[in-house]
Design a protein around this motif. Structure first.
Motif: not given
Length: 559
Positions: A460-466
């Motif tokens: 989820g972090e990769i999807y949102e911020y990366a």
């Protein structure tokens, strides 16, 4: 109103009644008292003081004593600052009662903003009305906002000669360093056990209350270095016992466990006696002891036994009654250091479980059972020594397996036969792990899809911020947007190592030119909605409802 009714109205709790009124009344703060006395007597008085320490050790009390000492005028109104008795001074009486206009006490918890500091700064300009110094006592100063601290800085650095600041806090780490550097700091220490115990005994004598040593010991331990906490407990105990303070009353009042009984439980646990341990614990629980508090007492006993093991006769066993001290020393001598370490670890983890459990008593019993079986386990190093020396001579076969990692995938198994202590060593081959298929990523989407079923939060972090920068074999370079949780790159590297068995170099970058997956998907949806809005049929519908728009596209599952 009768005299008896007057006494009831005028009653003060012990913490207020026996509040120190001068430096000579402060207990357990010798370094602080000596420093302040010398500063006042030599005229080296700082313009700002920072008093820090746990609750109930005398921070606000010390602030008032400083205010009285600096504003002392004597009976004739002409005396200067003093470190002695201030009973003959009208100004000091008003300060002690909290109603002198030139000694302003503020609670920072309810005056946290910049506006409050502006009011204070405006008042600083004016000279004191009747005292020598205008003194601002700000309690719990760490509660001030960042802007309030900033507003105070200039005045705090160069206040008028007639102004003194005294700050008190229990959270010194929350005070900005810019404020600390402008103050003279004093750390009020916890009051030593013996000093605090003698203080409570003196107060009992002044109050005409009878007491026993064990009860005062319990109150002192519960106070944990805080004078006020202990006085509140003592006040309640005197009222509950109608002038008598004994161990039974204090135990019942605080929900404490009988230390002797808990020592019995500890001895049974470390001896591996399950039935006795659980029966004794059931009795303690039936007497009203909180399970979490009982586990804390066992932790205290474990700590005490470990210190006794290391320090021998020098260990201070204040947790135990006088009759149990030698028993405690004997028990510590018999216990091994590994077993005490295991007990500490199990009880520490178990305390958290008991505090969060739906049924604390059952959780506590499970902790004790776990501890009993762990205490019954032999120490691996001692067992190996016995095997090697042939000291094991049981009628049954004793078997101990020791695994060694030598890079060849083999396991060394040592078997000790009974009666002879014969040791045989067998090298047994172990199955080599199946090599995992190499994992490689060529895009951010591949990385996200790989982690989604394995590490949903990280995905989820990769999807949102990366933001993707570079992907090549064993190397991933990403930029991240603001708002991502700390330690992202470290967590990503560990997760890939754990799930793929391969090491990836995960490198941070500042290149955010390529969009995140969330932005790409949002843009894709926006394009689809715009395209749908241009369809002739949709246009007709939209024209019939002015201001309407296409909000979502739903696809038929059959398509």
């Amino acid at each position: 109103m009768t005299e008896q009714e007057n006494k009831k109205v005028e009653y003060q709790v012990l913490a207020r009644k026996y509040r120190p009124q001068g430096f000579e009344d402060l207990i357990g703060q010798d370094a602080l008292v000596r420093t302040l006395k010398n500063a006042i007597e030599t005229g080296r008085i700082a313009h700002a003081f920072m008093l820090t320490g746990i609750r109930g050790v005398g921070k606000t009390t010390t602030a008032r004593i400083i205010a009285k000492a600096l504003n002392y005028t004597g009976a004739d109104g002409k005396a200067g600052p003093t470190t002695g008795n201030t009973d003959d001074c009208d100004v000091c009486h008003a300060i002690a009662e909290g109603n002198h206009p030139d000694v302003i006490e503020m609670d920072a918890a309810s005056h946290t903003g910049v506006d409050d500091m502006r009011d204070l700064i405006d008042g600083v300009r004016y000279a004191p009305a009747s005292a020598r110094y205008k003194i601002y006592i700000i309690d719990e100063v760490h509660m001030l906002s960042k802007n309030a601290f900033n507003a105070l800085l200039k005045t705090l650095e160069e206040p008028p000669a007639h102004v003194k600041f005294i700050f008190a806090t229990t959270e010194i780490r929350k005070i900005p360093v810019t404020v600390l550097s402008r103050c003279q700091r004093f750390d009020l220490r916890r009051i030593d056990f013996d000093v605090l115990k003698q203080h409570y005994k003196k107060i009992c004598q002044k109050e005409g209350a009878s007491f026993d040593e064990e009860a005062i010991d319990m109150i002192t331990r519960a106070a944990d270095g805080s004078v006020r906490d202990g006085l509140s407990i003592l006040d309640q105990a005197i009222a509950l016992g109608n002038g008598e303070v004994n161990s039974a009353i204090v135990t019942s009042m605080l929900g404490l466990s009988d230390v002797t009984k808990m020592l019995d439980i500890f001895e049974a646990i470390m001896g591996g006696k399950t039935e006795i341990s659980l029966a004794l614990f059931g009795e303690v629980y039936a007497n009203g002891v909180d399970p979490a508090q009982a586990i804390e007492t066992l932790l205290d006993l474990t700590h005490m036994m470990t210190k006794a093991k290391v320090l021998k006769d020098k260990a201070n066993m204040v947790e135990l009654a006088a009759g149990d001290i030698q028993r405690g020393r004997d028990m510590a001598a018999k216990l091994s250091m590994p077993s005490l370490n295991r007990a500490w670890q199990i009880l520490t983890k178990g305390l958290t479980e008991v505090k969060t459990a739906t049924h604390p008593f059952k959780a506590a019993e499970m902790v004790l059972i776990r501890l009993i079986y762990a205490a019954d386990m032999p120490d691996p190093s001692d067992l190996l020594k016995k095997i090697e020396s042939g000291a094991i001579a049981n009628t049954e076969t004793a078997q101990q397996t020791v695994s060694t990692s030598n890079g060849g995938g083999a396991q060394l198994k040592m078997v000790a036969q009974g009666n002879g202590g014969n040791v045989q060593a067998h090298v047994q081959p172990t199955v080599q792990p199946v090599q995992q298929e190499a994992v490689a990523f060529s895009s951010l989407e591949e990385l996200h899809n790989y982690l989604k079923p394995r590490e949903v939060l990280l995905a989820g972090e990769i999807y949102e911020y990366a933001h993707p920068v570079l992907f090549k074999k064993g190397h991933i370079e990403l930029a991240v947007s603001d708002g991502i949780r700390e330690g992202f790159f470290n967590r990503l590297s560990k997760a890939l190592k754990q799930h793929s068995g391969q090491s990836f170099m995960v490198v941070p970058s500042d290149d955010r030119r390529k969009p995140t997956l969330a932005v790409i998907e949002a843009q894709s949806i926006a394009n689809a909605l715009a395209e749908a809005a241009e369809q002739p049929d949709i246009k007709k519908v939209l024209s019939l409802f002015p201001g309407s728009k296409v909000a979502e596209i739903l696809y038929d599952d059959k398509e």
